[in-house]
Design an enzyme around this catalytic site. Structure first.
Site, PDB file in Angstrom:
ATOM      1  N   GLU A   1     -13.990  48.329   8.127  1.00 11.69           N
ATOM      2  CA  GLU A   1     -15.282  47.763   7.715  1.00 11.69           C
ATOM      3  C   GLU A   1     -16.035  48.633   6.707  1.00 11.69           C
ATOM      4  O   GLU A   1     -17.200  48.981   6.918  1.00 11.69           O
ATOM      5  CB  GLU A   1     -16.145  47.493   8.948  1.00 11.69           C
ATOM      6  CG  GLU A   1     -15.577  46.408   9.851  1.00 11.69           C
ATOM      7  CD  GLU A   1     -16.531  45.990  10.948  1.00 11.69           C
ATOM      8  OE1 GLU A   1     -16.778  44.785  11.081  1.00 11.69           O
ATOM      9  OE2 GLU A   1     -17.023  46.870  11.685  1.00 11.69           O
ATOM     10  N   ILE A   2     -15.374  48.957   5.612  1.00 12.19           N
ATOM     11  CA  ILE A   2     -16.081  49.613   4.510  1.00 12.19           C
ATOM     12  C   ILE A   2     -16.880  48.535   3.795  1.00 12.19           C
ATOM     13  O   ILE A   2     -16.316  47.606   3.215  1.00 12.19           O
ATOM     14  CB  ILE A   2     -15.110  50.297   3.528  1.00 12.19           C
ATOM     15  CG1 ILE A   2     -14.149  51.229   4.283  1.00 12.19           C
ATOM     16  CG2 ILE A   2     -15.888  51.055   2.464  1.00 12.19           C
ATOM     17  CD1 ILE A   2     -14.816  52.332   5.039  1.00 12.19           C
TER      18      ILE A   2
END
Length: 578
Positions: A335-336
């Site tokens: 989840e960048i």
């Protein structure tokens, strides 16, 4: 024969053909069962023998097996377990005096792939039972099976039986997030103990996240000093050692996860200069979802373009690998969020010079992955690192020899993508294995809940809803759609409890018995000898196992009224189209 009735009789024949195997399966259970169900359980003439009051377990001396033997002996002699449906077995003699444990090889450490196979024999006509185990860790699995064959007061044990057992998958775990809400050590130990009883062997400890940094590190004391929730809400080195040792005494590996470079907002309390978009509102007013700064409230991502980032990161990695001896190290990388890095001036300059956010992530992975590998660790990453639609690295920089992927999106499709690329894979599909799903959303002003009567609730406001039932978990085939070669790369699976809406008050009931369902599916499968799914006959066995877990101090939630197990078969659905 009245031919006018033929259609009716034919339908009746088909219906009986369909349900009769179910009836025989459901109303004729084994007198006493083991969870998870063993791979081979031969009990030709079920009966029981008394357990001698002076019963003892003879076992070779071993640093971790000896405490396990002592623990099981105390449990067997003092529990006086009363089953929900007491087995109706003839009681014969002589009493069982001794369980003799033989271990083929005492030297293997507790690590991925260690042999867990054992054979347990409880004869009818002698006072000694035998447990032959490949390793100390296999002996622990056999001791658990033996303990589940003991019941009543005075105690008696099933006899005339032979169990030959080994796991289908080598990696069987529970992932717990201790950042969103804090869990005292005693809760972690109770979880690990219950995992061992279910023959689960990996506690994936997601220790830190954007909300808090509860791991005390001598090399970076400010991270927990400023980033934890406060006094009493951080784990000291002594706490970690206690958890690790407890795991070893129960045959459960402790795999740490320090998620990075995303999910690191809590690091900014100590080092604001190395964290992008820290302490900002997660979803700016008027901005589209694509421009959010985080996946949920709690912003902050490490800045890979600042040299000091790696001074701190390497200290964290080095000390974490010292605290946790397991050969797996989970480095996160999920989840960048693009908006966060885009909000940082340093990264803005990189983008202005025709750089990309994927290059920023690749810089971080190239600087950290070789360092972790140099510490003799296999690195586990969430699938996002190579599968994310927007920010990902070229798989060529992550060797399958030293890298394991963990999948949580896309169900079987993403599992296939990972194994097709040659990666060993751990399955934690949010569609099946996320235990937090179905409890709504935790944002405070969500208008999705202000709806008129008759509104279709769909997922109930939970991004991964609905609630994942034990049946859904039990029936999931983690190698679905894979060929034989691909399936061999699936190491196993983990259920996960993310703690936005969980804490110690609900820990047991959120995890148990749903993790038990996965435990059996990964140990001996979810199908019977004919290849049919066995969830129907598993229901009564699971109810009984829940009752035994509760008797051991684990607050597992029920799956049926007690009436159902007292009335076998009466709570089943016989309609094949239901």
């Amino acid at each position: 024969m009245n031919t006018h009735n033929f259609p009716t009789l034919f339908i009746l024949f088909l219906t009986l053909s369909y349900i009769s195997p179910l009836i025989s399966t459901l109303v004729a259970p084994s007198p006493i069962n083991i969870w998870p169900k063993p791979r081979s359980f031969t009990w030709t003439t079920p009966h029981a023998i008394p357990l001698s009051p002076s019963f003892t377990i003879n076992s070779p001396s071993h640093r971790y097996l000896t405490p396990a033997v002592n623990r099981y002996l105390r449990q067997i002699l003092t529990t006086n377990y009363t089953p929900l449906t007491p087995p109706k077995l003839n009681l014969t003699t002589p009493p069982l005096q001794t369980l003799t444990v033989t271990v083929t090889d005492l030297t293997p450490p507790l690590t991925h792939g260690v042999n867990e196979s054992y054979t347990l024999t409880i004869p009818s006509n002698t006072s000694t039972a035998t447990l032959i185990a490949a390793t100390p860790w296999a002996a622990m699995r056999g001791l658990e099976s033996f303990s589940q064959l003991v019941w009543a007061s005075p105690a008696q044990v099933g006899a005339g039986l032979v169990i030959t057992d080994w796991p289908m998958f080598e990696h069987r775990g529970v992932a717990l997030d201790t950042s969103r809400n804090f869990y005292p050590v005693e809760d972690l130990l109770r979880l690990i103990g219950a995992m061992s009883a279910n023959k689960l062997n990996v506690f994936h400890w997601h220790i830190t996240d954007s909300q808090s940094f509860p791991l005390g590190l001598n090399s970076e004391p400010e991270l927990a000093g400023k980033g934890s929730y406060g006094p009493g809400m951080a784990y000291s080195g002594d706490d970690v050692e206690r958890v690790v040792e407890f795991g070893l005494e129960h045959g459960v590996r402790i795999v740490p996860e320090i998620d990075m470079p995303g999910h690191t907002g809590s690091w900014a309390e100590a080092y604001p200069e190395i964290v992008a978009c820290a302490n900002m509102f997660w979803w700016p007013a008027g901005a589209p979802w694509e421009d959010r700064l985080a996946a949920e409230p709690g912003t902050g991502q490490l800045n890979p373009l600042i040299p000091k980032t790696y001074d701190v990161v390497k200290n964290v990695i080095k000390e974490t690998t010292t605290l946790f001896p397991d050969t797996f190290y989970h480095a996160g990388a999920d989840e960048i969020v693009p908006g966060c890095w885009k909000a940082d001036p340093t990264i803005q300059k990189h983008l202005a010079d025709n750089g990309t956010l994927s290059q920023v992530l690749e810089i971080f992975i190239n600087k950290t992955n070789p360092y972790i590998v140099s510490l003799n660790r296999t690195v586990v990453y969430w699938e996002d690192v190579i599968l994310d639609a927007g920010i990902k690295v070229n798989p060529s920089i992550l060797s399958p020899e030293t890298t394991i992927m963990q999948t949580w999106n896309g169900g079987p499709d993403n599992t296939k993508r990972l194994v097709s690329a040659g990666y060993r894979t751990i399955v934690s599909s949010s569609d099946y294995y996320y235990l937090d799903c179905g409890h709504g959303d935790f944002t405070g002003n969500n208008s999705a809940y202000d709806q008129p009567p008759g509104f279709d609730q769909k997922t109930g406001g939970s991004w991964c809803g609905p609630f994942k039932t034990w049946q859904l978990i039990y029936n999931y085939d983690i190698t679905y759609g894979l060929n034989e070669t691909e399936a061999k790369l699936v190491l196993g699976g983990e259920v996960a409890l993310w703690s936005e809406q969980a804490d110690p008050t609900v820990l047991d009931s959120r995890i148990w018995p749903r993790a038990s369902a996965m435990a059996e599916a990964l140990w001996s499968g979810n199908k019977d000898e004919t290849g049919m799914k066995r969830y129907a006959e598993a229901t009564d066995r699971l109810s009984e196992w829940i009752h035994r877990m509760v008797s051991r101090g684990v607050k597992a939630e029920p799956i049926q009224p007690l009436w159902c197990i007292r009335n076998p078969g009466m709570c089943n659905t016989m309609n094949p189209i239901f």
